[in-house]
Design a protein around this motif. Structure first.
Motif, PDB file in Angstrom:
ATOM      1  N   LYS A 157       0.536  -1.482   0.079  1.00 22.36           N
ATOM      2  CA  LYS A 157       0.434  -0.208   0.325  1.00 22.36           C
ATOM      3  C   LYS A 157       0.830   1.425   0.029  1.00 22.36           C
ATOM      4  O   LYS A 157       0.480   2.584  -0.607  1.00 22.36           O
ATOM      5  CB  LYS A 157      -1.097   0.213   0.998  1.00 22.36           C
ATOM      6  N   VAL A 158       2.180   1.223   0.454  1.00 26.34           N
ATOM      7  CA  VAL A 158       2.979   2.104   0.640  1.00 26.34           C
ATOM      8  C   VAL A 158       4.197   2.049  -0.783  1.00 26.34           C
ATOM      9  O   VAL A 158       5.079   1.396  -1.036  1.00 26.34           O
ATOM     10  CB  VAL A 158       3.389   2.637   1.880  1.00 26.34           C
ATOM     11  N   GLY A 159       4.511   2.755  -1.456  1.00 29.22           N
ATOM     12  CA  GLY A 159       5.076   2.775  -2.336  1.00 29.22           C
ATOM     13  C   GLY A 159       6.294   4.036  -1.763  1.00 29.22           C
ATOM     14  O   GLY A 159       6.439   4.856  -1.217  1.00 29.22           O
ATOM     15  N   VAL A 160       8.146   3.656  -2.472  1.00 27.16           N
ATOM     16  CA  VAL A 160       8.590   4.276  -1.310  1.00 27.16           C
ATOM     17  C   VAL A 160       9.613   5.296  -2.711  1.00 27.16           C
ATOM     18  O   VAL A 160      10.166   4.093  -2.673  1.00 27.16           O
ATOM     19  CB  VAL A 160       9.269   3.830  -0.086  1.00 27.16           C
ATOM     20  N   ASN A 183       0.265   0.716  -8.368  1.00 27.06           N
ATOM     21  CA  ASN A 183      -0.742   1.611  -7.326  1.00 27.06           C
ATOM     22  C   ASN A 183      -1.082   1.823  -6.130  1.00 27.06           C
ATOM     23  O   ASN A 183      -1.771   1.653  -5.636  1.00 27.06           O
ATOM     24  CB  ASN A 183      -2.044   1.587  -8.655  1.00 27.06           C
ATOM     25  N   PRO A 184      -0.040   1.527  -5.563  1.00 26.00           N
ATOM     26  CA  PRO A 184      -0.377   2.579  -4.049  1.00 26.00           C
ATOM     27  C   PRO A 184      -1.109   3.720  -4.039  1.00 26.00           C
ATOM     28  O   PRO A 184      -1.216   4.149  -4.362  1.00 26.00           O
ATOM     29  CB  PRO A 184       1.594   1.956  -3.580  1.00 26.00           C
ATOM     30  N   PRO A 185      -1.814   3.464  -2.279  1.00 24.90           N
ATOM     31  CA  PRO A 185      -2.842   4.797  -2.367  1.00 24.90           C
ATOM     32  C   PRO A 185      -1.086   6.204  -1.921  1.00 24.90           C
ATOM     33  O   PRO A 185      -1.674   6.901  -1.806  1.00 24.90           O
ATOM     34  CB  PRO A 185      -3.718   4.511  -1.593  1.00 24.90           C
ATOM     35  N   ILE A 186      -0.381   5.229  -0.854  1.00 21.99           N
ATOM     36  CA  ILE A 186       0.451   5.974   0.079  1.00 21.99           C
ATOM     37  C   ILE A 186       1.831   5.820  -1.022  1.00 21.99           C
ATOM     38  O   ILE A 186       2.394   4.967  -1.316  1.00 21.99           O
ATOM     39  CB  ILE A 186       0.340   5.757   0.796  1.00 21.99           C
ATOM     40  N   LEU A 187       2.070   7.132  -1.391  1.00 14.89           N
ATOM     41  CA  LEU A 187       4.211   7.181  -1.705  1.00 14.89           C
ATOM     42  C   LEU A 187       4.470   7.896  -1.036  1.00 14.89           C
ATOM     43  O   LEU A 187       4.569   8.993  -0.526  1.00 14.89           O
ATOM     44  CB  LEU A 187       3.920   8.505  -3.550  1.00 14.89           C
ATOM     45  N   ILE A 188       5.772   7.957   0.010  1.00 23.16           N
ATOM     46  CA  ILE A 188       7.059   7.929   0.464  1.00 23.16           C
ATOM     47  C   ILE A 188       7.512   8.321  -0.120  1.00 23.16           C
ATOM     48  O   ILE A 188       8.527   8.115  -0.744  1.00 23.16           O
ATOM     49  CB  ILE A 188       7.546   7.085   1.500  1.00 23.16           C
ATOM     50  N   ALA A 189       8.403   9.551  -0.072  1.00 22.34           N
ATOM     51  CA  ALA A 189       9.452  10.175  -0.682  1.00 22.34           C
ATOM     52  C   ALA A 189      10.619  10.389   0.311  1.00 22.34           C
ATOM     53  O   ALA A 189      10.138  11.888   1.081  1.00 22.34           O
ATOM     54  CB  ALA A 189       8.832  11.141  -1.764  1.00 22.34           C
ATOM     55  N   ASP A 190      11.457  10.223   0.345  1.00 24.92           N
ATOM     56  CA  ASP A 190      12.878  10.056   1.791  1.00 24.92           C
ATOM     57  C   ASP A 190      14.268  11.037   0.977  1.00 24.92           C
ATOM     58  O   ASP A 190      14.605  10.473   0.345  1.00 24.92           O
ATOM     59  CB  ASP A 190      13.145   8.857   2.324  1.00 24.92           C
ATOM     60  N   GLU A 191      13.819  12.031   0.905  1.00 26.35           N
ATOM     61  CA  GLU A 191      15.054  13.142   0.036  1.00 26.35           C
ATOM     62  C   GLU A 191      15.090  12.830  -1.566  1.00 26.35           C
ATOM     63  O   GLU A 191      16.337  12.614  -1.837  1.00 26.35           O
ATOM     64  CB  GLU A 191      16.634  12.748   0.994  1.00 26.35           C
ATOM     65  N   PRO A 192      13.664  12.549  -1.990  1.00 23.59           N
ATOM     66  CA  PRO A 192      13.636  12.649  -3.426  1.00 23.59           C
ATOM     67  C   PRO A 192      14.932  12.878  -4.110  1.00 23.59           C
ATOM     68  O   PRO A 192      15.489  12.595  -5.214  1.00 23.59           O
ATOM     69  CB  PRO A 192      12.521  12.373  -3.842  1.00 23.59           C
ATOM     70  N   THR A 193      14.701  14.249  -4.127  1.00 28.03           N
ATOM     71  CA  THR A 193      15.488  15.449  -4.992  1.00 28.03           C
ATOM     72  C   THR A 193      17.254  16.043  -4.327  1.00 28.03           C
ATOM     73  O   THR A 193      17.965  16.729  -4.618  1.00 28.03           O
ATOM     74  CB  THR A 193      14.860  16.552  -4.786  1.00 28.03           C
ATOM     75  N   GLY A 194      17.624  14.414  -2.904  1.00 24.64           N
ATOM     76  CA  GLY A 194      18.699  15.250  -2.375  1.00 24.64           C
ATOM     77  C   GLY A 194      20.306  14.901  -3.319  1.00 24.64           C
ATOM     78  O   GLY A 194      21.128  16.210  -3.076  1.00 24.64           O
ATOM     79  N   ASN A 195      20.484  14.133  -4.267  1.00 28.46           N
ATOM     80  CA  ASN A 195      21.107  14.160  -5.164  1.00 28.46           C
ATOM     81  C   ASN A 195      21.245  14.566  -6.414  1.00 28.46           C
ATOM     82  O   ASN A 195      21.828  14.666  -6.600  1.00 28.46           O
ATOM     83  CB  ASN A 195      21.690  12.261  -5.402  1.00 28.46           C
ATOM     84  N   LEU A 196      19.628  15.504  -6.781  1.00 29.07           N
ATOM     85  CA  LEU A 196      19.805  16.875  -7.614  1.00 29.07           C
ATOM     86  C   LEU A 196      20.339  18.048  -8.158  1.00 29.07           C
ATOM     87  O   LEU A 196      19.802  18.132  -6.533  1.00 29.07           O
ATOM     88  CB  LEU A 196      18.639  16.031  -8.130  1.00 29.07           C
ATOM     89  N   ASP A 197      20.858  17.830  -9.338  1.00 34.42           N
ATOM     90  CA  ASP A 197      20.810  19.917  -9.507  1.00 34.42           C
ATOM     91  C   ASP A 197      18.951  20.243  -9.613  1.00 34.42           C
ATOM     92  O   ASP A 197      18.287  19.673 -10.008  1.00 34.42           O
ATOM     93  CB  ASP A 197      21.516  20.154 -10.596  1.00 34.42           C
TER      94      ASP A 197
END
Length: 228
Positions: free
Chosen positions: A80-83, A155-169
């Motif tokens: 239920k949780v995409g990460v 198609n999970p109802p929840i998405l957790i994004a843990d610092e998803p832009t931390g390594n990006l410009d």
């Protein structure tokens, strides 16, 4: 959708990572979790994924009290949780298509459905035509798009994004945020932990700030509010 009721987590070394936290996140919200290092953000996320057990209190995810969840039911919770992680965590020996398809294969999805769904999710994240390449042939931003596609393929109802832009410009970071915003507008609840002040301040979404395991702020339309 996600609710913490008087939740505390004290580790064996005596660190109080969460201290009587009360938070309710409704279906379809986009919420930033912010705070200095050591504030409790990682423990907050691990608690939702049942990677750590709380010391006291209750945690509800999609109407399930996961504090009482038997270990054998944890894999069903995680469906239920995409990460999405800062470091992508793609399988280097698999192509983009295979990385995404693998998330469907491990839950027993029919190959006919996989062949239909993978190109659709690649189109959503802007990677049409990249299915046959390997992660090391992609830019960091493209690898993060694959990570998002893999997280969302079931198609999970929840998405957790843990610092998803931390390594990006900065420019690539905004491309990733546009994808997350599109996913959110389609109804997915998104919880994003970040140190990116600019993104938080411009997006103007709900901001939950943690400090020393406590909820310091919970603003419906908030800003980052830290100097780090």
């Amino acid at each position: 959708m996600i609710e913490f009721q008087n939740v505390s987590k004290k580790y064996d070394n005596g660190v109080m990572a969460l201290d009587n936290v009360n938070i309710k996140i409704e279906k379809g919200e986009f919420v930033f979790i912010v705070g200095p290092s050591g504030a409790g953000k990682s423990t907050f996320i691990k608690t939702i994924l049942k990677e750590v057990d709380v010391s006291t209190g209750k945690v509800w995810v999609d109407q399930t009290n996961i504090t009482r969840l038997h270990q054998r039911r944890v894999p069903y919770l995680r469906r239920k949780v995409g990460v999405v992680f800062q470091d992508f965590r793609l399988l280097p020996n698999k192509t983009v298509y295979e990385n995404i398809a693998f998330a469907m294969e491990i839950i027993g999805t029919n190959q006919r459905i996989i062949r239909k769904q993978v190109p659709m999710i690649l189109a959503l994240v802007g990677l049409m035509g990249k299915g046959n390449v390997y992660p090391n042939q992609l830019s960091g931003g493209e690898q993060q798009r694959v990570s998002i596609a893999r997280a969302m393929i079931n198609n999970p109802p929840i998405l957790i994004a843990d610092e998803p832009t931390g390594n990006l410009d900065p420019e690539t970071s905004w491309e990733i945020m546009k994808i997350l915003r599109t996913i959110n507008r389609r109804g997915t609840t998104i919880l994003m932990a970040t140190h990116d002040r600019e993104i938080v301040d411009i997006m103007r979404k709900r901001v939950i700030a943690l400090e020393k395991g406590n909820v310091a702020r919970d603003d419906k339309i908030g800003v980052y509010g830290y100097d780090d």
